[in-house]
Scaffold this active site. Structure first.
Site, PDB file in Angstrom:
ATOM      1  N   LYS A 169       9.851 -16.363 -10.096  1.00 61.90           N
ATOM      2  CA  LYS A 169       8.958 -15.396 -10.739  1.00 61.90           C
ATOM      3  C   LYS A 169       7.866 -16.132 -11.505  1.00 61.90           C
ATOM      4  O   LYS A 169       8.164 -16.940 -12.395  1.00 61.90           O
ATOM      5  CB  LYS A 169       9.781 -14.521 -11.688  1.00 61.90           C
ATOM      6  CG  LYS A 169       8.978 -13.411 -12.324  1.00 61.90           C
ATOM      7  CD  LYS A 169       9.842 -12.585 -13.268  1.00 61.90           C
ATOM      8  CE  LYS A 169       8.979 -11.616 -14.036  1.00 61.90           C
ATOM      9  NZ  LYS A 169       9.666 -11.066 -15.175  1.00 61.90           N
ATOM     10  N   ASN A 210       0.841  -1.192   0.000  1.00 57.33           N
ATOM     11  CA  ASN A 210       0.000   0.000   0.000  1.00 57.33           C
ATOM     12  C   ASN A 210       0.879   1.246   0.000  1.00 57.33           C
ATOM     13  O   ASN A 210       2.104   1.139  -0.007  1.00 57.33           O
ATOM     14  CB  ASN A 210      -0.976  -0.017   1.185  1.00 57.33           C
ATOM     15  CG  ASN A 210      -0.241  -0.043   2.511  1.00 57.33           C
ATOM     16  OD1 ASN A 210       0.456   0.890   2.868  1.00 57.33           O
ATOM     17  ND2 ASN A 210      -0.379  -1.159   3.246  1.00 57.33           N
ATOM     18  N   LYS A 247     -13.985   0.570  15.704  1.00 58.51           N
ATOM     19  CA  LYS A 247     -12.658  -0.046  15.893  1.00 58.51           C
ATOM     20  C   LYS A 247     -12.169   0.170  17.325  1.00 58.51           C
ATOM     21  O   LYS A 247     -11.557  -0.709  17.932  1.00 58.51           O
ATOM     22  CB  LYS A 247     -11.646   0.555  14.900  1.00 58.51           C
ATOM     23  CG  LYS A 247     -11.831   0.032  13.489  1.00 58.51           C
ATOM     24  CD  LYS A 247     -10.909   0.697  12.469  1.00 58.51           C
ATOM     25  CE  LYS A 247     -11.304   0.223  11.059  1.00 58.51           C
ATOM     26  NZ  LYS A 247     -10.686   0.954   9.981  1.00 58.51           N
TER      27      LYS A 247
HETATM   28  O1  PMT Z   1       2.843   6.198   6.504  1.00 59.04           O
HETATM   29  P1  PMT Z   1       2.259   7.512   5.983  1.00 59.04           P
HETATM   30  O2  PMT Z   1       2.465   7.688   4.498  1.00 59.04           O
HETATM   31  O3  PMT Z   1       2.717   8.692   6.790  1.00 59.04           O
HETATM   32  O4  PMT Z   1       0.675   7.415   6.149  1.00 59.04           O
HETATM   33  C1  PMT Z   1       0.119   7.374   7.439  1.00 59.04           C
HETATM   34  C2  PMT Z   1      -1.112   6.476   7.481  1.00 59.04           C
HETATM   35  C3  PMT Z   1      -2.190   7.003   6.577  1.00 59.04           C
HETATM   36  C4  PMT Z   1      -0.727   5.050   7.076  1.00 59.04           C
HETATM   37  C5  PMT Z   1      -1.572   6.481   8.990  1.00 59.04           C
HETATM   38  O5  PMT Z   1      -1.911   7.768   9.376  1.00 59.04           O
HETATM   39  C6  PMT Z   1      -2.750   5.550   9.214  1.00 59.04           C
HETATM   40  O6  PMT Z   1      -3.891   5.908   9.047  1.00 59.04           O
HETATM   41  N1  PMT Z   1      -2.457   4.305   9.620  1.00 59.04           N
HETATM   42  C7  PMT Z   1      -3.452   3.217   9.755  1.00 59.04           C
HETATM   43  C8  PMT Z   1      -3.777   2.653   8.423  1.00 59.04           C
HETATM   44  C9  PMT Z   1      -4.728   1.466   8.510  1.00 59.04           C
HETATM   45  O7  PMT Z   1      -4.337   0.393   8.162  1.00 59.04           O
HETATM   46  O8  PMT Z   1      -5.884   1.734   9.045  1.00 59.04           O
HETATM   47  P2  PMT Z   1      -7.035   0.616   9.293  1.00 59.04           P
HETATM   48  O9  PMT Z   1      -8.241   1.430   9.606  1.00 59.04           O
HETATM   49  O10 PMT Z   1      -7.111  -0.339   8.157  1.00 59.04           O
HETATM   50  O11 PMT Z   1      -6.534  -0.181  10.563  1.00 59.04           O
HETATM   51  C10 PMT Z   1      -6.957   0.132  11.869  1.00 59.04           C
HETATM   52  C11 PMT Z   1      -5.850  -0.097  12.874  1.00 59.04           C
HETATM   53  O12 PMT Z   1      -5.577  -1.497  12.983  1.00 59.04           O
HETATM   54  C12 PMT Z   1      -4.529   0.557  12.562  1.00 59.04           C
HETATM   55  O13 PMT Z   1      -3.965   1.020  13.773  1.00 59.04           O
HETATM   56  C13 PMT Z   1      -3.677  -0.554  11.978  1.00 59.04           C
HETATM   57  O14 PMT Z   1      -2.279  -0.371  12.258  1.00 59.04           O
HETATM   58  C14 PMT Z   1      -4.221  -1.754  12.762  1.00 59.04           C
HETATM   59  N2  PMT Z   1      -4.135  -3.053  12.055  1.00 59.04           N
HETATM   60  C15 PMT Z   1      -4.863  -3.272  10.922  1.00 59.04           C
HETATM   61  C16 PMT Z   1      -4.836  -4.519  10.332  1.00 59.04           C
HETATM   62  C17 PMT Z   1      -4.024  -5.532  10.898  1.00 59.04           C
HETATM   63  N3  PMT Z   1      -3.962  -6.733  10.347  1.00 59.04           N
HETATM   64  N4  PMT Z   1      -3.329  -5.281  12.008  1.00 59.04           N
HETATM   65  C18 PMT Z   1      -3.369  -4.065  12.591  1.00 59.04           C
HETATM   66  O15 PMT Z   1      -2.714  -3.841  13.618  1.00 59.04           O
END
Ligand code: PMT
Length: 395
Positions: free
Chosen positions: A287, A203, A337
């Site tokens: 690959k 991503n 969440k």
């Molecule tokens: O890295 P940058 O370019 O500075 O961008 C920052 C950002 C946009 C990545 C950051 O600000 C951000 O929003 N991070 C969370 C992105 C995300 O995956 O959000 P989510 O809503 O899908 O996940 C919710 C939370 O669960 C997050 O804290 C994520 O780290 C966590 N998660 C999600 C899936 C997973 N399998 N394990 C997790 O721990």
């Protein structure tokens, strides 16, 4: 930290730009405030260039109460050099120009002075009495050094070198912070989920938000366990690198293993990584070739949810902060969440806000607390957003 460097009219004012340069290099945001006499020894152009901010010098220039807005902005006001005159003015409660007005508006515990003057002036009972008064109010002093003075004599009165003042600021900034005895986990960046030896599912996360959080915690004296996915960023050049222990991972499962290992030893965790929810069920160690058919099916399986796992492991005294990156129904999704993953706080950023989210140097967030609290930031640099988050979640 946000630091105002105040410069008064002594020959040592020529060293002030070097102090400003050192503070900017150390990651602080700096603004300068100078007296009219200071500008006999250094220039507006120099101070504005090294601080990358306009100089505050004229109490009436902007027609606003700039001394109050600067006071609200600054974490620390450093007066270097501090002449006998400015020391006397503060001790006597006099505010007759831009800098002395700001000094009276600032809480004394947030002021540091580096006096510089002729030895006889320094020894004068009035100056010594004033210094004692300022100290008793909580103003910190970097005592002048012994040495050759501009007037040709030798003795105490020479301003400490900019490196020494900068070192003193570094120790002051962490000394009072409750974080200086704490360890925090931060996750940053994307994860790469391998398809074959040359391809992955990933991503757009750059790691900027997570690295800014790690720096903001370290700046406050915390020890930081930074678990980061692939990124070109490095903490090595950070002035706080000694406080940041970096673990580089590639996949969600590697991030899971690293994060769950250190979390039990941490006071808290902030998970800002963009973790892939799914990974290919199978990976090839060569690959993959086109097989002649029009399409290709990739079977995906779910990755472990690191944040939810930490929510299950969390002890009473630990603080757990998640991020939510949303594109619609933002508040509702983030609140969901927060509850489902047993978090103390969730930091919501929306891709609908221009300048927020992936890749950019800025962000705009809403911090929701389990206790119903809600704090919103305007669009700020990720460094400033990180500081705001740390302040909100470590109160
Ligand atoms: O890295 P940058 O370019 O500075 O961008 C920052 C950002 C946009 C990545 C950051 O600000 C951000 O929003 N991070 C969370 C992105 C995300 O995956 O959000 P989510 O809503 O899908 O996940 C919710 C939370 O669960 C997050 O804290 C994520 O780290 C966590 N998660 C999600 C899936 C997973 N399998 N394990 C997790 O721990």
């Amino acid at each position: 930290m946000n630091i105002v460097v105040g410069i008064t009219g002594g020959i040592a004012a020529y060293k002030a730009p070097e102090l400003v340069r050192l503070l900017v290099k150390a990651g602080h945001s700096v603004r300068c405030a100078a007296t009219e006499h200071a500008l006999q020894f250094t220039t507006r152009a120099t101070l504005e260039t090294v601080s990358a901010n306009p100089l505050y010098c004229d109490l009436f220039a902007s027609g606003r109460t700039e001394h109050i807005s600067l006071k609200d902005w600054a974490d620390l006001l450093v007066v270097a050099p501090a002449t006998a005159n400015i020391i006397g003015k503060v001790a006597g409660g006099i505010a007759d120009d831009a800098l002395s007005t700001l000094l009276l508006a600032m809480p004394p515990q947030h002021v540091l002075m580096a006096p510089a003057m002729n030895s006889q002036m320094w020894a004068h009972p009035a100056v010594q009495r004033n210094i004692e008064t300022l100290r008793s109010w909580g103003i910190a002093m970097v005592s002048p050094a012994d040495g050759e003075l501009a007037c040709g004599t030798t003795g105490p009165g020479r301003m400490s070198e900019p490196e020494e003042i900068a070192a003193c600021i570094a120790s002051l900034s962490t000394f009072h912070s409750p974080l200086s005895t704490q360890r925090w986990l931060v996750t940053a960046g994307p994860t790469y989920e391998r398809i074959d030896s040359v391809r992955f599912i990933g991503n757009y996360s750059s790691g900027k938000m997570g690295f800014a959080l790690a720096e903001a915690l370290a700046e406050q004296g915390a020890e930081v366990e930074l678990v980061t996915g692939p990124t070109s960023l490095s903490t090595l050049r950070s002035p706080f690198s000694a406080h940041i222990h970096e673990t580089r991972v590639e996949s969600a499962r590697e991030m899971y293993a690293a994060a769950t290992k250190v979390f039990p030893h941490c006071h808290g965790a902030i998970l800002s990584a963009a973790v892939a929810d799914y990974r290919p069920a199978e990976t090839a160690d060569h690959k993959l070739k086109k097989n002649g058919s029009e399409g290709m099916h990739l079977e995906l399986v779910q990755n472990p949810d690191i944040l939810a796992t930490l929510g299950g492991m969390k002890q009473e005294e630990q603080t757990l902060v998640g991020f939510a990156l949303e594109t619609d129904h933002e508040l509702e999704n983030a609140q969901g969440k927060l509850e489902r993953k047993n978090l103390d706080y969730i930091v919501l950023n929306s891709l609908r806000d221009k300048g927020a989210g992936f890749g950019v140097d800025t962000n705009k967030v809403t911090i929701l607390g389990r206790d119903g609290s809600r704090k919103e930031s305007p669009l700020l640099s990720k460094r400033e957003v990180a500081r705001m988050i740390i302040e909100a979640v470590t109160l």
